[in-house]
Design a protein around this motif. Structure first.
Motif, PDB file in Angstrom:
ATOM      1  N   PHE A   1       0.831  -1.207   0.000  1.00 22.12           N
ATOM      2  CA  PHE A   1       0.000   0.000   0.000  1.00 22.12           C
ATOM      3  C   PHE A   1       0.865   1.256   0.000  1.00 22.12           C
ATOM      4  CE2 PHE A   1      -1.474   3.357   2.902  1.00 22.12           C
ATOM      5  CZ  PHE A   1      -2.454   3.924   2.098  1.00 22.12           C
ATOM      6  N   LEU A   2       1.866   1.294   0.882  1.00 21.72           N
ATOM      7  CA  LEU A   2       2.679   2.502   1.031  1.00 21.72           C
ATOM      8  C   LEU A   2       3.435   2.849  -0.248  1.00 21.72           C
ATOM      9  CD1 LEU A   2       4.135   1.982   4.625  1.00 21.72           C
ATOM     10  CD2 LEU A   2       2.541   3.771   3.907  1.00 21.72           C
ATOM     11  N   VAL A   3       3.940   1.840  -0.944  1.00 19.79           N
ATOM     12  CA  VAL A   3       4.756   2.093  -2.139  1.00 19.79           C
ATOM     13  C   VAL A   3       3.982   2.882  -3.191  1.00 19.79           C
ATOM     14  CG1 VAL A   3       5.851   0.958  -4.112  1.00 19.79           C
ATOM     15  CG2 VAL A   3       6.326   0.150  -1.796  1.00 19.79           C
ATOM     16  N   SER A   4       2.681   2.617  -3.303  1.00 16.68           N
ATOM     17  CA  SER A   4       1.884   3.265  -4.355  1.00 16.68           C
ATOM     18  C   SER A   4       0.905   4.298  -3.812  1.00 16.68           C
ATOM     19  CB  SER A   4       1.096   2.204  -5.135  1.00 16.68           C
ATOM     20  OG  SER A   4       0.273   1.451  -4.256  1.00 16.68           O
ATOM     21  N   SER A   5       1.025   4.662  -2.530  1.00 16.34           N
ATOM     22  CA  SER A   5       0.052   5.568  -1.924  1.00 16.34           C
ATOM     23  C   SER A   5       0.537   7.004  -1.942  1.00 16.34           C
ATOM     24  CB  SER A   5      -0.222   5.147  -0.472  1.00 16.34           C
ATOM     25  OG  SER A   5       0.894   5.483   0.339  1.00 16.34           O
ATOM     26  N   VAL A   6      -0.390   7.916  -1.619  1.00 22.72           N
ATOM     27  CA  VAL A   6      -0.025   9.330  -1.512  1.00 22.72           C
ATOM     28  C   VAL A   6       0.726   9.613  -0.222  1.00 22.72           C
ATOM     29  CG1 VAL A   6      -1.980  10.055  -2.926  1.00 22.72           C
ATOM     30  CG2 VAL A   6      -2.244   9.939  -0.435  1.00 22.72           C
ATOM     31  N   ILE A   7       0.721   8.647   0.708  1.00 22.87           N
ATOM     32  CA  ILE A   7       1.425   8.823   1.975  1.00 22.87           C
ATOM     33  C   ILE A   7       2.898   9.110   1.727  1.00 22.87           C
ATOM     34  CG2 ILE A   7       2.027   7.747   4.175  1.00 22.87           C
ATOM     35  CD1 ILE A   7      -0.941   8.273   3.941  1.00 22.87           C
ATOM     36  N   LEU A   8       3.491   8.410   0.742  1.00 23.47           N
ATOM     37  CA  LEU A   8       4.909   8.576   0.426  1.00 23.47           C
ATOM     38  C   LEU A   8       5.122   9.336  -0.890  1.00 23.47           C
ATOM     39  CD1 LEU A   8       6.336   5.058   1.405  1.00 23.47           C
ATOM     40  CD2 LEU A   8       6.228   7.142   2.793  1.00 23.47           C
ATOM     41  N   ALA A   9       4.103  10.067  -1.330  1.00 23.51           N
ATOM     42  CA  ALA A   9       4.200  10.765  -2.614  1.00 23.51           C
ATOM     43  C   ALA A   9       5.250  11.868  -2.606  1.00 23.51           C
ATOM     44  CB  ALA A   9       2.831  11.357  -2.979  1.00 23.51           C
ATOM     45  N   TYR A  10       5.619  12.348  -1.429  1.00 24.72           N
ATOM     46  CA  TYR A  10       6.627  13.422  -1.334  1.00 24.72           C
ATOM     47  C   TYR A  10       8.040  12.898  -1.557  1.00 24.72           C
ATOM     48  CZ  TYR A  10       7.645  11.565   3.303  1.00 24.72           C
ATOM     49  OH  TYR A  10       7.995  10.741   4.344  1.00 24.72           O
ATOM     50  N   ILE A  11       8.202  11.587  -1.581  1.00 28.77           N
ATOM     51  CA  ILE A  11       9.513  10.960  -1.756  1.00 28.77           C
ATOM     52  C   ILE A  11       9.704  10.601  -3.222  1.00 28.77           C
ATOM     53  CG2 ILE A  11      10.925   8.938  -1.139  1.00 28.77           C
ATOM     54  CD1 ILE A  11       9.500   8.894   1.541  1.00 28.77           C
ATOM     55  N   PRO A  12      10.887  10.803  -3.799  1.00 33.03           N
ATOM     56  CA  PRO A  12      11.126  10.384  -5.190  1.00 33.03           C
ATOM     57  C   PRO A  12      10.774   8.906  -5.379  1.00 33.03           C
ATOM     58  CG  PRO A  12      12.968  11.688  -4.383  1.00 33.03           C
ATOM     59  CD  PRO A  12      12.071  11.466  -3.209  1.00 33.03           C
ATOM     60  N   GLU A  13      10.192   8.602  -6.542  1.00 33.90           N
ATOM     61  CA  GLU A  13       9.671   7.256  -6.782  1.00 33.90           C
ATOM     62  C   GLU A  13      10.722   6.175  -6.563  1.00 33.90           C
ATOM     63  OE1 GLU A  13       7.179   4.843 -10.250  1.00 33.90           O
ATOM     64  OE2 GLU A  13       7.729   6.943 -10.519  1.00 33.90           O
ATOM     65  N   ALA A  14      11.964   6.445  -6.926  1.00 36.11           N
ATOM     66  CA  ALA A  14      13.026   5.441  -6.785  1.00 36.11           C
ATOM     67  C   ALA A  14      13.318   5.108  -5.324  1.00 36.11           C
ATOM     68  CB  ALA A  14      14.297   5.928  -7.469  1.00 36.11           C
ATOM     69  N   ASP A  15      12.945   6.016  -4.407  1.00 31.21           N
ATOM     70  CA  ASP A  15      13.264   5.819  -2.985  1.00 31.21           C
ATOM     71  C   ASP A  15      12.076   5.329  -2.170  1.00 31.21           C
ATOM     72  OD1 ASP A  15      15.835   6.762  -3.484  1.00 31.21           O
ATOM     73  OD2 ASP A  15      15.263   8.847  -3.080  1.00 31.21           O
ATOM     74  N   ARG A  16      10.923   5.141  -2.811  1.00 32.68           N
ATOM     75  CA  ARG A  16       9.714   4.828  -2.038  1.00 32.68           C
ATOM     76  C   ARG A  16       9.740   3.416  -1.439  1.00 32.68           C
ATOM     77  NH1 ARG A  16       5.244   7.517  -6.113  1.00 32.68           N
ATOM     78  NH2 ARG A  16       6.045   9.652  -5.908  1.00 32.68           N
ATOM     79  N   GLU A  17      10.334   2.479  -2.159  1.00 37.93           N
ATOM     80  CA  GLU A  17      10.388   1.125  -1.609  1.00 37.93           C
ATOM     81  C   GLU A  17      11.201   1.101  -0.324  1.00 37.93           C
ATOM     82  OE1 GLU A  17      11.676  -1.770  -4.416  1.00 37.93           O
ATOM     83  OE2 GLU A  17       9.851  -1.643  -5.639  1.00 37.93           O
TER      84      GLU A  17
END
Length: 539
Positions: free
Chosen positions: A40-56
């Motif tokens: 959920f977190l990887v594709s959610s707006v919760i972590l949208a402020y983080i660059p996509e490469a760093d979300r995992e």
């Protein structure tokens, strides 16, 4: 009346089904939300402020910080229950906190503050009741029906895995088809039902009153005597060591607060607090060990010897922490790996009508636990004994740690295959799950049995607290590794190996487990085993 006749006439306490029903719903609730958290977190707006490469990486940090909290808060729940409120009240009130946490996840799936508040409340609620429910079951039995206790505990453990299996299997589908509000809302409803079931049995429970910390020979009191008692003509070096640990812990927390230049940037509050706690336990344990004999005379020899046994168990549990760093990543690193793999709908034996998401592979763990435990007890252990090899608890735990390393070798090989660019079937993850679960059974199902035998009844609460902390520190290893791979020098070093970061870390954790298993074997070789099971006929 004979013992046999008593056993035959024993009846299951009427209140036990309420506790079993509560546990089944609570475990579905917990694993339902836990096993979809990373995806959920990887594709959610919760972590949208983080660059996509760093979300995992960020999602893994959140997950393992959450697990750290779940296994840290049993210290609080056990303390409140023992000192003030008793088990029933503590479980009930923490369950309401638990429900509030689930409500936050469902209501704030698009709000970072609200969602993280929900995770904190679930960690607090789940951790708070964790050390109490099993012992509360035991409180419902007495001499007249104690023969039923083992049956109930076996069913209790089976229920945990039953709830985990269906939660792991179904919740990823609900997240995929209906979104996070529903996927997190269903576990919340189950937790509310769990709390309601527990409350319905309130008039029938046997409630053992809290001790209010009045035991003069508790672990804390014996340790305090050992550290503070003066011997004529001798100093107190153990006290100095313990105080040094306290100073080091305070210095770590101060560094986190003021952030001096030498303090690692990635060392947030969770990592710092856990390292500070580790310093207190390590230096305090060494200090108590140095002066423990001074407690004799003021405390019974049995209490002093039991404290010594607990200090030895601390070392055993410390050597088990690398296992937990590998095990808990099945819900983070392995799920993320699975998302890059191909669901093999073309295989004739693959249940395409049910298994559609990589996250559902986690259901293999509880399913395999329910199969491996009877296989080990009925087939494997008797076979090993006939071959002249006694599978002692220490040997089982050592091999369990090693098997977790083998599992990560398998996961690393799969990652190399993925990195090669060819489509890789998700079915290949069955192998590492099988190996890791076999290791779990050897470690987790054995460690509590081992710890139970090493300390007297008065020290078993301390043992349980240390056991939960071993999971906490296992997840701290993961956070420390995640911090290190954000360092440019480390990234360059990984690149020089020719491996991807994911593959390198998988082989790193495998090597970590093998080293831990070797050190564990060396310590176990000289470990003086105790036997503190209750004597036949003793109450």
């Amino acid at each position: 009346m004979s013992t046999t006749a008593t056993a035959q006439s024993a009846r299951l306490p009427r209140q036990v089904p309420y506790i079993i029903g509560n546990e089944a719903c609570e475990r579905f609730s917990f694993y339902g939300m836990r096993n979809i958290l990373v995806q959920f977190l990887v594709s959610s707006v919760i972590l949208a402020y983080i660059p996509e490469a760093d979300r995992e990486g960020a999602a893994k940090d959140v997950f393992h910080s959450f697990v750290i909290g779940v296994y840290f808060f049993p210290l609080l729940g056990g303390w409140l229950s023992d000192r003030y409120f008793g088990k029933y009240n503590t479980v009930f009130w923490f369950s309401l906190i638990y429900c509030a946490g689930h409500a936050c996840l469902a209501a704030f799936d698009d709000n970072k503050t609200g969602f993280y508040t929900g995770l904190f409340l679930i960690a607090l609620g789940s951790g708070g009741i964790k050390p109490l429910v099993v012992s509360f079951v035991g409180d419902q039995f007495d001499e007249s029906n104690k023969s039923m206790a083992k049956i109930v505990f076996d069913f209790f453990y089976w229920t945990i895995n039953f709830g985990s299996f269906f939660a792991s299997l179904l919740m990823p589908l609900f997240l995929r088809s209906y979104g996070p509000a529903v996927a997190f809302g269903i576990p919340g409803i189950l937790m509310f039902i769990a709390t309601l079931i527990f409350w319905l049995g309130r008039k029938q429970y046997v409630r053992v009153p809290p001790t209010h910390g009045d035991d003069p020979d508790s672990f804390y009191n014996v340790a305090r005597t050992a550290l503070t008692r003066r011997e004529e003509g001798q100093g107190r070096p153990g006290l100095s060591v313990a105080l040094a640990g306290a100073v080091l812990a305070a210095a770590m927390l101060l560094c986190w607060a003021v952030k001096p230049g030498f303090w690692p940037v990635g060392f947030g509050f969770v990592i710092t607090a856990c390292l500070a706690l580790g310093a207190l336990i390590a230096f305090g344990g060494i200090g108590v060990s140095m002066q423990l004999e001074r407690a004799r005379g003021r405390h019974p020899d049995s209490a002093v010897d039991s404290v010594r046994a607990v200090l030895r168990v601390i070392i055993v549990f410390a050597l088990i922490t690398p296992f937990w760093s590998l095990f808990d990543q099945k819900a983070s690193t392995w799920v993320l790996q699975g998302k890059t793999m191909m669901v093999p709908h073309d295989l004739w034996w693959w249940p395409s009508w049910l298994v559609k998401e990589a996250g559902q592979m986690q259901a293999l763990n509880p399913l395999l636990v329910m199969l491996i435990i009877p296989f080990n007890n009925v087939v494997l252990y008797p076979l090993l004994r006939r071959m002249g090899f006694e599978p002692t608890s220490l040997r089982r735990m050592g091999f369990g740690i090693a098997f977790s390393g083998v599992a990560w070798i398998a996961a690393g090989a799969i990652q190399l295959w993925i990195d090669g660019g060819d489509p890789v079937s998700l079915a290949w993850q069955i192998l590492p799950y099988l190996l890791l679960t076999f290791g779990e059974v050897l470690v987790s199902a054995t460690a509590l049995e081992f710890a139970y035998s090493q300390a007297t009844q008065a020290m078993k609460g301390v043992i349980m607290a240390l056991w939960y902390l071993s999971v906490t520190f296992g997840n701290v290893w993961v956070l420390l590794t995640n911090v290190s791979v954000r360092n440019e020098a480390v990234i360059s070093r990984i690149a020089s190996t020719g491996l991807s970061e994911n593959a390198f870390l998988m082989f790193f954790f495998a090597a970590f487990a093998f080293v831990a298993a070797l050190v564990f074997a060396l310590y176990a070789w000289r470990y003086p085993m105790q036997d503190n099971y209750r004597a036949v006929g003793a109450v």
